[in-house]
Write a protein that holds these residues in place. Structure first.
Motif, short mmCIF file in Angstrom:
data_model
loop_
_atom_site.label_atom_id
_atom_site.label_comp_id
_atom_site.label_asym_id
_atom_site.label_seq_id
_atom_site.Cartn_x
_atom_site.Cartn_y
_atom_site.Cartn_z
N THR A 191 0.85 -1.20 0.00
CA THR A 191 0.00 0.00 0.00
C THR A 191 0.88 1.24 0.00
N ASN A 192 0.25 2.39 -0.12
CA ASN A 192 1.00 3.65 -0.13
C ASN A 192 0.30 4.69 0.73
N LEU A 193 -0.09 4.27 1.93
CA LEU A 193 -0.78 5.18 2.84
C LEU A 193 0.17 6.26 3.34
N HIS A 194 -0.36 7.46 3.49
CA HIS A 194 0.40 8.60 4.04
C HIS A 194 0.02 8.75 5.50
N TRP A 195 0.89 9.37 6.30
CA TRP A 195 0.55 9.53 7.72
C TRP A 195 -0.71 10.37 7.91
N LYS A 196 -1.02 11.23 6.94
CA LYS A 196 -2.25 12.03 7.04
C LYS A 196 -3.51 11.17 6.91
N ASP A 197 -3.34 9.93 6.40
CA ASP A 197 -4.48 9.02 6.28
C ASP A 197 -4.78 8.32 7.60
N LEU A 198 -3.90 8.45 8.57
CA LEU A 198 -4.08 7.77 9.84
C LEU A 198 -5.15 8.46 10.68
N ASP A 199 -5.72 7.73 11.61
CA ASP A 199 -6.69 8.30 12.54
C ASP A 199 -5.97 9.03 13.66
N ASP A 200 -6.73 9.91 14.35
CA ASP A 200 -6.18 10.49 15.56
C ASP A 200 -6.12 9.40 16.63
N PRO A 201 -5.15 9.45 17.55
CA PRO A 201 -4.20 10.54 17.76
C PRO A 201 -2.91 10.42 16.96
N ASP A 202 -2.77 9.34 16.14
CA ASP A 202 -1.50 9.13 15.45
C ASP A 202 -1.17 10.26 14.48
N ALA A 203 -2.17 10.70 13.68
CA ALA A 203 -1.92 11.79 12.73
C ALA A 203 -1.55 13.07 13.47
N ARG A 204 -2.23 13.34 14.58
CA ARG A 204 -1.91 14.54 15.38
C ARG A 204 -0.49 14.47 15.92
N THR A 205 -0.07 13.29 16.35
CA THR A 205 1.27 13.13 16.92
C THR A 205 2.34 13.44 15.90
N VAL A 206 2.18 12.93 14.68
CA VAL A 206 3.17 13.19 13.63
C VAL A 206 3.16 14.66 13.22
N ALA A 207 1.98 15.22 13.02
CA ALA A 207 1.88 16.63 12.63
C ALA A 207 2.50 17.52 13.69
N ARG A 208 2.24 17.22 14.95
CA ARG A 208 2.79 18.05 16.03
C ARG A 208 4.31 17.97 16.05
N ALA A 209 4.87 16.80 15.77
CA ALA A 209 6.33 16.65 15.75
C ALA A 209 6.94 17.49 14.63
#
Length: 470
Positions: free
Chosen positions: A420-438
């Motif tokens: 697959t080619n999923l992007h971190w933005k495709d993840l659900d919270d809180p995982d997407a929030r964690t990456v964006a915040r970093a």
């Protein structure tokens, strides 16, 4: 009846984040351990802030004008130093007033107010409010970005003193920088506008609650209330002093910068200064007529201009008094510092908003540079978002291994395993929030020159080498 903090509350205000637990007993002095540290908790707060990387980085972050344009005007660091000095001056002046016995018990020490003032802008990103807007535009889906919220995050999580716990600042220090005691999500849809809401981040709610836990339930609830204008209503006593010091520094010292660099012209500004004082019902500053003040401000003699600036700063400091809301049980929340008459408050706002902001910040010469800064920040966020681990590295992106690097590595492995080619933005919270915040933390911590260098390295052909220091 004098406003008093109980001895127990005074003690609990000095306890350190994140748990705000009583300090462990010190080992007895002996030949092996050497002399013990004689500093009080607020002196330690001050020392840690001054020696922090976040404080040093303010030397090349924008205050109003760009950091590389000249050697006269303020940077975010020199502004913070001046806010600290004005904050001390406010405390000293309040302590000397005839009615001081009614509130002396709650006045912060010189070291504490200095620490709060030095820390107040630690969270501001490169390129000032333009950089703040740019990061907020990228972080709306992930909890937003706001400079004061980032300050709290630096003090409690990011600064590298205690792994993942920031500087372990005292409760009173954290309350002193908490200008807006409302979370991002508590604003609802209004948080998604172009300007960041006045807030702290939702993930920092537990530490704010612990910081406020020494106050009554009623005080806590009222203190965190949003007003009819969709803004927080309250800040604590120390924070009110810091905010006044910040307003004075911005209104007066940035005026000096504009005049000193010939951006603000006498024929344009002097009439507005005169009208501001006339509206406030003031015809002199500490015995000096307003016409003399303006003459000194625009004198070719730098000493005369500095004397006028000193008189203006002193004028505002000596007009500050302690007022009471009559709402809160705790005097630390009920008392606040304020200019004693509303016309003088309007005068300070006139200097900062009508003269400094409109005369300097809104000029196209400044706006074009601010726009360029916003573009650099947006470009950096977009490109780093594509390959965070490759372009930043795990140790810089997630220095305390708090989740972002683990989430990205797991996503990489799953994409490989499942084709697959999923992007971190495709993840659900809180995982997407964690990456964006970093990613946001990494960019927000940059200085102006470092952001420009990183941008050139990513976008400018022929710039950079494999041996550059990153």
């Amino acid at each position: 009846m004098p406003d008093q903090l109980s001895e127990n509350m005074r003690l609990e205000l000095s306890y350190r984040a994140p748990e705000f637990a009583p300090p462990k007993p010190k080992a007895a002095e002996d030949e092996d351990s050497g002399p013990s540290d004689t500093r009080d908790p607020y002196q330690r707060d001050l020392g840690r802030i001054i020696h922090s990387a976040s404080f040093r980085r303010l030397q090349t972050k924008t205050q109003v004008m760009g950091t590389g344009e000249g050697d006269f005007h303020r940077t975010r660091l020199t502004h913070s130093l001046e806010v600290g000095q004005i904050g001390r001056g406010i405390v000293w002046n309040l302590a000397a007033r005839k009615d001081a016995d009614s509130y002396r018990n709650i006045l912060p020490t010189s070291e504490l107010i200095e620490a709060i003032c030095y820390a107040h802008d630690l969270g501001h990103p490169p390129y000032g409010h333009g950089g703040e807007r740019a990061l907020h535009s990228k972080m709306k889906r992930y909890g937003g970005f706001e400079g004061n919220a980032q300050t709290l995050r630096i003090l409690t999580r990011l600064e590298k003193y205690y792994r993942g716990m920031g500087m372990c600042g005292t409760r009173r220090l954290l309350l002193g920088v908490l200008k807006y005691p409302v979370t991002f999500d508590e604003y609802g849809e209004s948080a998604l506008g172009p300007k960041p809401p006045k807030c702290f981040y939702d993930e920092d709610l537990p530490i704010v609650k612990r910081a406020l836990s020494i106050f009554s339930k009623e005080d806590q609830k009222e203190f965190r209330r949003i007003g009819a204008d969709d803004k927080p209503i309250y800040k604590d006593f120390d924070c009110s002093i810091m905010e006044l010091a910040d307003d004075i520094a911005y209104g007066v010292h940035d005026l000096e910068d504009g005049i000193g660099r010939n951006i603000l012209r006498r024929e344009e500004v002097a009439p507005s200064i005169h009208s501001g004082f006339a509206d406030a019902g003031e015809d002199n500053v500490r015995g000096h007529p307003i016409t003399e003040i303006t003459r000194k401000l625009f004198s070719s003699d730098s000493c005369e201009r500095k004397h006028a600036i000193s008189l203006l700063v002193g004028f505002f400091i000596t007009n500050i008094v302690v007022k009471r809301r009559g709402i809160f049980e705790s005097p630390l929340l009920d008392c606040y510092a304020d200019l004693h008459q509303q016309p003088i408050r309007k005068l300070l706002d006139h200097l900062s908003k009508e003269i400094t902001y409109k005369g300097i910040v809104e000029r196209r010469e400044v706006q074009t540079l601010e726009y360029k800064g916003e573009k650099i920040i947006c470009d950096l966020f977009d490109v780093i978002s594509e390959k965070p681990l490759s372009l930043v590295g795990a140790s810089a992106l997630d220095p305390f291994n708090t989740g972002a690097s683990r989430i990205l590595e797991k996503l990489k492995d799953n994409n490989k395993k499942n084709s697959t080619n999923l992007h971190w933005k495709d993840l659900d919270d809180p995982d997407a929030r964690t990456v964006a915040r970093a990613i946001c933390d990494f960019i927000a911590g940059m200085t102006n020159p470092y952001a420009e260098k990183y941008h050139r390295r990513l976008f400018e052909p022929g710039f950079g080498s494999s041996t550059d220091e990153l």
